[in-house]
Motif scaffolding. Structure first.
Motif, short mmCIF file in Angstrom:
data_model
loop_
_atom_site.label_atom_id
_atom_site.label_comp_id
_atom_site.label_asym_id
_atom_site.label_seq_id
_atom_site.Cartn_x
_atom_site.Cartn_y
_atom_site.Cartn_z
N PRO A 363 0.84 -1.21 0.00
CA PRO A 363 0.00 0.00 0.00
C PRO A 363 0.87 1.25 0.00
CG PRO A 363 0.04 -1.00 2.18
CD PRO A 363 0.77 -1.94 1.27
N THR A 434 -4.74 -0.15 -5.93
CA THR A 434 -6.07 -0.09 -5.33
C THR A 434 -6.02 0.40 -3.88
OG1 THR A 434 -6.16 -2.35 -4.40
CG2 THR A 434 -6.69 -2.08 -6.75
N ARG A 435 -4.78 0.50 -3.34
CA ARG A 435 -4.63 0.91 -1.95
C ARG A 435 -3.71 2.14 -1.85
NH1 ARG A 435 -3.02 -3.60 2.01
NH2 ARG A 435 -3.94 -2.12 3.48
N ALA A 460 -8.19 5.17 -1.87
CA ALA A 460 -9.08 4.20 -1.23
C ALA A 460 -9.73 4.81 0.00
CB ALA A 460 -8.30 2.96 -0.87
N SER A 592 -9.92 -0.43 0.24
CA SER A 592 -9.35 -0.44 -1.10
C SER A 592 -10.42 0.06 -2.07
CB SER A 592 -8.90 -1.85 -1.50
OG SER A 592 -10.01 -2.71 -1.69
#
Length: 619
Positions: A363, A434-435, A460, A592
């Motif tokens: 992340p 996505t993070r 996110a 996320s």
């Protein structure tokens, strides 16, 4: 390695005798040209902007300078040394040189110039008067004048917390200022010092820190015990003190640092008194008992003094209940990367920290400092690097651009900067797009919160402190002076602010005053399909040291997961404290988001923070 002939120095001035105690010294700078005569700052124009450098003091300000002060009709001077690569808001060591010192020669022979050059830091040097150093109380006016200039001027800017090193009869003058202003000193060392007398120390010991801040006052609960000056943790090293005179000072700092009575011995530091395990001192409530007081009856090398001092950092120099002592980040050991890029025609700096704990698809957290708080300042002030070590986060610290003077920075071109950084980080590192998360403090929180409103698909989740934002009457927010419409789309969001924060943020959502925090909550609650009364508890859940955190949470009605969170730190002013980043990350890490080709955003919540496959649920 260069050695100084100890016998020759002992035959010389008192200044060189002091330097003799500091051998051997690793000092490649000795091969460089001597400092020469200091150039005057008196009457000098302030430096011009230097846009060819990212997060550096203007090139014209590097070098050796002198500043004069009229103290009771006597002209006194102080020197400034700024290394060629000193950044905005750098750390400085304040040095009080011994009697009869030639300052340039002392800085060279003792190795302090080399320290500044190698560490890309600055020196501010206090000098004796025409008849040498007087006692500490007589020198108070000079020290106040010199340090007043040092702390606020338009020639250079400082971190705001300081390292102190005093030599000989100059040491008590510096130590006296530290006793009176302990929140502004990170760590201190005194060489060949007679110390301070017990009466002077006693005059400050029982003074108490109240709830006044430069923003809003903090009201303490009934029965609350105020912190005394002699409870301010401040790491201290006495090197070859005058045996029969320095005892009162050593005893004072042992009490201040809440040390154990039994000492240990260290080859470098000498006799060491460590902070008591389980110490309840406010200034180490987050880092734990890391402080110490040491007494070395022999000499020490300058590099050893530097190692002692720079093991520590500190933040918040005006409000005791938010002031904290921390471990300082070692950029080289940690592998913190310093990069630059062109943004809208200007060279800009940013830092990347990828800890060893960061796995594949790590992340990413983008960190936006507050106004005038550079990326380097914020690594230490927030201690995000320790959270990253523990949690495997890749950190990206954004640095600001020169602003109201050539030695101060603030946010600029933030939207363009983020878009470029996002692409660079995605291409260069093994990260999970996505993070991506955003955080910030003060003005940096303003950037984070405005991005969350205008471009929620970028992250996110967001979590920031001490600057809530909301759309204006026209339904827009401003980024870099450009208005962008509020998206009206949800994004998990967490905000922390202080009881003594900026006036427009304080209070609670249930009081009679409408302010920016209320507007922030109203916008996001509306987007989330919630109302104020959907909160988990109106009283707020208490946690942290002295129950300092009062937290309210709202849950998404569909997924029943936290979607909006607000915390008031009841014992801090506006400036951040490193107790807060762990709270911010504990919120962020569960979210996320995925973006479909048509731009549709789908958000997920994972109770395990994505450690257990398949446990995520759609928000």
């Amino acid at each position: 390695m260069t050695y100084i002939d100890r016998r020759q120095l002992l035959r010389g001035t008192a200044a060189l005798a002091a330097a003799a105690a500091l051998t051997p010294i690793d000092s490649p700078a000795y091969a460089a040209a001597a400092l020469g005569a200091a150039q005057p700052l008196d009457g000098r124009p302030f430096p011009a902007y230097d846009y060819t450098r990212a997060n550096k003091l203007p090139r014209e300000m590097t070098g050796y300078w002198t500043k004069s002060f009229d103290v009771g009709g006597v002209t006194r001077t102080a020197k400034v040394y700024i290394s060629a690569e000193t950044p905005i808001r750098a750390y400085y060591t304040v040095v009080a040189v011994p009697d009869r010192a030639d300052t340039a020669e002392f800085l060279q022979s003792s190795g302090w110039r080399d320290v500044a050059d190698r560490r890309q830091e600055g020196l501010f040097v206090l000098e004796p008067g025409p008849s040498g150093w007087a006692d500490a109380e007589q020198e108070a006016a000079y020290v106040a004048a010199a340090l007043g200039f040092y702390q606020s001027n338009n020639y250079f800017s400082i971190f705001g917390e300081n390292y102190f090193v005093g030599y000989g009869n100059g040491a008590p003058a510096l130590e006296a200022w530290a006793v009176a202003n302990p929140l502004k000193v990170i760590a201190q060392a005194y060489v060949d010092s007679p110390g301070l007398n017990a009466a002077y120390l006693a005059s400050y010991a029982s003074r108490e820190y109240d709830g006044q801040t430069q923003y809003s006052p903090v009201d303490f609960p009934a029965g609350f015990r105020l912190i005394r000056y002699d409870e301010t943790v401040l790491p201290t090293w006495y090197i070859r003190p005058e045996k029969h005179r320095a005892g009162a000072s050593v005893a004072y700092w042992k009490r201040s640092n809440d040390t154990v009575s039994a000492c240990s011995y260290d080859d470098v530091l000498g006799t060491v008194y460590r902070q008591r395990p389980g110490s309840g001192r406010w200034m180490t409530s987050h880092a734990g008992p890391i402080s110490k007081v040491a007494v070395q009856t022999h000499g020490a090398a300058t590099r050893q003094i530097v190692e002692f001092l720079t093991a520590y950092t500190r933040y918040e120099n005006s409000f005791a209940y938010g002031n904290q002592l921390y471990e300082r980040a070692d950029f080289r050991r940690l592998g913190i990367e310093v990069h630059t890029m062109q943004v809208e025609g200007f060279v800009r700096e940013y830092l990347v920290y990828r800890p060893r704990s960061a796995r594949r698809n790590a992340p990413v957290l983008f960190v936006w400092p507050g106004d005038s708080q550079t990326d380097k300042v914020f690594v230490d002030a927030t201690q995000w690097w320790k959270v990253a070590d523990r949690e495997g986060i890749l950190l990206v610290f954004v640095c600001e651009q020169y602003s109201r003077t050539s030695v101060v920075v603030s946010h600029r071109d933030s939207l363009a900067f983020y878009r470029q950084l996002r692409d660079v980080i995605t291409a260069r590192y093994d990260v999970d797009p996505t993070r991506f998360y955003s955080t910030g403090q003060s003005a940096g929180s303003g950037v984070t919160q405005n991005l969350a409103i205008a471009f929620p698909e970028y992250f996110a989740a967001v979590a920031s402190s001490s600057f809530p934002t909301a759309p204006n009457a026209a339904g827009t927010v401003s980024l870099d002076g450009v208005a962008y419409p509020a998206s009206g789309r949800k994004i998990p969001n967490y905000l922390i602010y202080g009881y003594g924060d900026i006036q427009g943020f304080v209070g609670t959502l249930w009081d009679d005053t409408q302010n920016q925090t209320d507007s922030w909550a109203q916008y996001h609650l509306g987007v989330d399909g919630l109302v104020l009364s959907d909160v988990d508890t109106i009283a707020g859940r208490r946690s942290g040291f002295h129950d300092r955190f009062q937290t309210w949470t709202w849950y998404d009605k569909g997924a029943r997961v936290p979607i909006l969170k607000l915390t008031r730190n009841v014992y801090r002013s506006h400036n951040t404290t490193a107790e807060e980043p762990p709270l911010l990350w504990d919120f962020l890490k569960h979210y996320s988001r995925e973006i479909a080709p048509d731009g549709t955003v789908t958000r997920y919540y994972s109770p395990s923070a994505f450690d257990r496959p398949g446990d995520r649920r759609r928000i």
